[in-house]
Motif scaffolding. Structure first.
Motif, PDB file in Angstrom:
ATOM      1  N   HIS A 136       0.840  -1.204   0.000  1.00 44.87           N
ATOM      2  CA  HIS A 136       0.000   0.000   0.000  1.00 44.87           C
ATOM      3  C   HIS A 136       0.879   1.260   0.000  1.00 44.87           C
ATOM      4  O   HIS A 136       0.690   2.160  -0.822  1.00 44.87           O
ATOM      5  CB  HIS A 136      -0.911  -0.036   1.227  1.00 44.87           C
ATOM      6  CG  HIS A 136      -1.894   1.075   1.317  1.00 44.87           C
ATOM      7  ND1 HIS A 136      -2.952   1.201   0.455  1.00 44.87           N
ATOM      8  CD2 HIS A 136      -1.987   2.112   2.185  1.00 44.87           C
ATOM      9  CE1 HIS A 136      -3.661   2.271   0.784  1.00 44.87           C
ATOM     10  NE2 HIS A 136      -3.096   2.849   1.832  1.00 44.87           N
TER      11      HIS A 136
ATOM     12  N   LEU B  22      -2.684   3.984  -8.403  1.00 43.78           N
ATOM     13  CA  LEU B  22      -3.842   4.380  -7.597  1.00 43.78           C
ATOM     14  C   LEU B  22      -4.768   3.189  -7.381  1.00 43.78           C
ATOM     15  O   LEU B  22      -5.304   2.996  -6.276  1.00 43.78           O
ATOM     16  CB  LEU B  22      -4.599   5.536  -8.267  1.00 43.78           C
ATOM     17  CG  LEU B  22      -5.793   6.091  -7.498  1.00 43.78           C
ATOM     18  CD1 LEU B  22      -5.366   6.628  -6.140  1.00 43.78           C
ATOM     19  CD2 LEU B  22      -6.475   7.184  -8.315  1.00 43.78           C
ATOM     20  N   GLY B  23      -4.942   2.376  -8.413  1.00 43.94           N
ATOM     21  CA  GLY B  23      -5.744   1.156  -8.258  1.00 43.94           C
ATOM     22  C   GLY B  23      -5.150   0.217  -7.229  1.00 43.94           C
ATOM     23  O   GLY B  23      -5.868  -0.364  -6.408  1.00 43.94           O
TER      24      GLY B  23
ATOM     25  N   LEU C 234      -5.828   1.521  -3.747  1.00 43.53           N
ATOM     26  CA  LEU C 234      -7.198   1.208  -3.322  1.00 43.53           C
ATOM     27  C   LEU C 234      -7.350  -0.259  -2.935  1.00 43.53           C
ATOM     28  O   LEU C 234      -7.907  -0.582  -1.878  1.00 43.53           O
ATOM     29  CB  LEU C 234      -8.194   1.555  -4.426  1.00 43.53           C
ATOM     30  CG  LEU C 234      -8.642   2.996  -4.503  1.00 43.53           C
ATOM     31  CD1 LEU C 234      -9.362   3.286  -5.815  1.00 43.53           C
ATOM     32  CD2 LEU C 234      -9.555   3.326  -3.333  1.00 43.53           C
TER      33      LEU C 234
ATOM     34  N   GLY D  20      -5.321  -1.117   0.195  1.00 46.10           N
ATOM     35  CA  GLY D  20      -5.906  -0.447   1.357  1.00 46.10           C
ATOM     36  C   GLY D  20      -7.189  -1.122   1.817  1.00 46.10           C
ATOM     37  O   GLY D  20      -7.412  -1.324   3.019  1.00 46.10           O
ATOM     38  N   ILE D  21      -8.025  -1.475   0.868  1.00 48.26           N
ATOM     39  CA  ILE D  21      -9.291  -2.144   1.212  1.00 48.26           C
ATOM     40  C   ILE D  21      -9.029  -3.516   1.821  1.00 48.26           C
ATOM     41  O   ILE D  21      -9.603  -3.875   2.861  1.00 48.26           O
ATOM     42  CB  ILE D  21     -10.207  -2.233  -0.023  1.00 48.26           C
ATOM     43  CG1 ILE D  21     -10.720  -0.830  -0.390  1.00 48.26           C
ATOM     44  CG2 ILE D  21     -11.365  -3.199   0.216  1.00 48.26           C
ATOM     45  CD1 ILE D  21     -11.406  -0.733  -1.739  1.00 48.26           C
TER      46      ILE D  21
ATOM     47  N   VAL E  12     -10.988   6.527   2.401  1.00 45.29           N
ATOM     48  CA  VAL E  12     -11.462   6.072   1.086  1.00 45.29           C
ATOM     49  C   VAL E  12     -12.351   7.132   0.447  1.00 45.29           C
ATOM     50  O   VAL E  12     -12.219   7.434  -0.740  1.00 45.29           O
ATOM     51  CB  VAL E  12     -12.205   4.721   1.207  1.00 45.29           C
ATOM     52  CG1 VAL E  12     -12.868   4.346  -0.108  1.00 45.29           C
ATOM     53  CG2 VAL E  12     -11.229   3.623   1.632  1.00 45.29           C
TER      54      VAL E  12
ATOM     55  N   ILE F  48     -10.396   9.887  -1.177  1.00 47.74           N
ATOM     56  CA  ILE F  48      -9.807   9.597  -2.496  1.00 47.74           C
ATOM     57  C   ILE F  48     -10.733  10.096  -3.596  1.00 47.74           C
ATOM     58  O   ILE F  48     -10.301  10.762  -4.539  1.00 47.74           O
ATOM     59  CB  ILE F  48      -9.541   8.085  -2.669  1.00 47.74           C
ATOM     60  CG1 ILE F  48      -8.358   7.660  -1.811  1.00 47.74           C
ATOM     61  CG2 ILE F  48      -9.288   7.741  -4.146  1.00 47.74           C
ATOM     62  CD1 ILE F  48      -8.101   6.172  -1.799  1.00 47.74           C
ATOM     63  N   PHE F  49     -12.014   9.794  -3.474  1.00 44.74           N
ATOM     64  CA  PHE F  49     -12.963  10.174  -4.518  1.00 44.74           C
ATOM     65  C   PHE F  49     -13.244  11.679  -4.523  1.00 44.74           C
ATOM     66  O   PHE F  49     -13.415  12.272  -5.586  1.00 44.74           O
ATOM     67  CB  PHE F  49     -14.245   9.350  -4.383  1.00 44.74           C
ATOM     68  CG  PHE F  49     -13.984   7.887  -4.598  1.00 44.74           C
ATOM     69  CD1 PHE F  49     -13.775   7.399  -5.877  1.00 44.74           C
ATOM     70  CD2 PHE F  49     -13.897   7.016  -3.527  1.00 44.74           C
ATOM     71  CE1 PHE F  49     -13.499   6.054  -6.097  1.00 44.74           C
ATOM     72  CE2 PHE F  49     -13.631   5.673  -3.731  1.00 44.74           C
ATOM     73  CZ  PHE F  49     -13.428   5.182  -5.019  1.00 44.74           C
TER      74      PHE F  49
ATOM     75  N   TRP G 139     -10.113  13.180  -6.115  1.00 47.74           N
ATOM     76  CA  TRP G 139     -10.117  12.877  -7.544  1.00 47.74           C
ATOM     77  C   TRP G 139     -11.035  13.855  -8.276  1.00 47.74           C
ATOM     78  O   TRP G 139     -10.668  14.424  -9.294  1.00 47.74           O
ATOM     79  CB  TRP G 139     -10.574  11.452  -7.770  1.00 47.74           C
ATOM     80  CG  TRP G 139     -10.333  10.923  -9.158  1.00 47.74           C
ATOM     81  CD1 TRP G 139     -10.229  11.633 -10.326  1.00 47.74           C
ATOM     82  CD2 TRP G 139     -10.163   9.571  -9.519  1.00 47.74           C
ATOM     83  NE1 TRP G 139     -10.023  10.791 -11.380  1.00 47.74           N
ATOM     84  CE2 TRP G 139      -9.974   9.512 -10.912  1.00 47.74           C
ATOM     85  CE3 TRP G 139     -10.172   8.381  -8.804  1.00 47.74           C
ATOM     86  CZ2 TRP G 139      -9.794   8.315 -11.596  1.00 47.74           C
ATOM     87  CZ3 TRP G 139      -9.991   7.199  -9.501  1.00 47.74           C
ATOM     88  CH2 TRP G 139      -9.799   7.175 -10.870  1.00 47.74           C
TER      89      TRP G 139
ATOM     90  N   TRP H  60      -4.437  11.934   4.720  1.00 45.89           N
ATOM     91  CA  TRP H  60      -4.332  10.471   4.659  1.00 45.89           C
ATOM     92  C   TRP H  60      -3.286   9.944   5.619  1.00 45.89           C
ATOM     93  O   TRP H  60      -3.521   8.971   6.332  1.00 45.89           O
ATOM     94  CB  TRP H  60      -3.997  10.003   3.243  1.00 45.89           C
ATOM     95  CG  TRP H  60      -5.156   9.995   2.319  1.00 45.89           C
ATOM     96  CD1 TRP H  60      -6.410   9.500   2.560  1.00 45.89           C
ATOM     97  CD2 TRP H  60      -5.196  10.511   0.997  1.00 45.89           C
ATOM     98  NE1 TRP H  60      -7.208   9.682   1.473  1.00 45.89           N
ATOM     99  CE2 TRP H  60      -6.490  10.294   0.489  1.00 45.89           C
ATOM    100  CE3 TRP H  60      -4.253  11.131   0.185  1.00 45.89           C
ATOM    101  CZ2 TRP H  60      -6.863  10.669  -0.785  1.00 45.89           C
ATOM    102  CZ3 TRP H  60      -4.627  11.502  -1.091  1.00 45.89           C
ATOM    103  CH2 TRP H  60      -5.916  11.270  -1.560  1.00 45.89           C
TER     104      TRP H  60
END
Length: 160
Positions: free
Chosen positions: A9, A57-58, A61, A64-65, A83, A86-87, A90, A151
């Motif tokens: 991560h 970035l993927g 995510l 992290g998840i 989380v 992030i959105f 973005w 973060w």
């Protein structure tokens, strides 16, 4: 396994910063550039780095998840806020930075970062300069670095 997920991560976050740093540098350089060929070259360089930024970035995510599941953190709010952030970031970055760069790309006969085709009508020098004047690297840096600070705070202190 948890430690490896966190390692991946963090490593992917560094990869993202390296790849996306190219676009950040381009953004600072474009503010004062007026030569059409130089603008096109800088936009092409920025676009070339985006695939690596999106891949990393993927991975951020996904790791992290999964780390949140393995570490049983989903019951705490800090991970949900991270989380969601992030959105939000973005969207903010797209509105502040990507929108202008894509208008320049398409208006100068290039494909956008979202693979939109070039526009039929090429921008005039005046239109290009007007778009370049809209670039605000200080705001973009503040938003991006502010998000990183939040973060890191959330992951390190796990405040709630």
């Amino acid at each position: 396994m948890y430690r490896w997920l966190v390692f991946l991560h963090v490593l992917s976050a560094f990869a993202f910063a390296m790849a996306h740093g190219v676009s950040v540098s381009v953004y600072f350089m474009l503010r004062n550039e007026r030569n059409v060929e130089q603008v096109k070259m800088l936009l092409a360089i920025s676009r070339a780095s985006l695939n690596y930024a999106f891949i990393s970035l993927g991975i951020i995510l996904i790791t992290g998840i999964i780390a949140g599941i393995v570490g049983q953190w989903w019951g705490q709010w800090w991970i949900r806020v991270a989380v969601l952030l992030i959105f939000i970031i973005w969207g903010a970055m797209a509105g502040i930075g990507t929108r202008i760069l894509n208008e320049l790309r398409m208006g100068l006969g290039m494909q956008s970062s979202y693979n939109q085709p070039p526009r039929a009508e090429i921008l005039t020098t005046g239109q290009m300069e007007a778009l370049l004047k809209q670039i605000n690297p200080a705001l973009l840096t503040l938003v991006g670095f502010g998000a990183i600070a939040i973060w890191v705070y959330l992951m390190y202190f796990k405040p709630f």
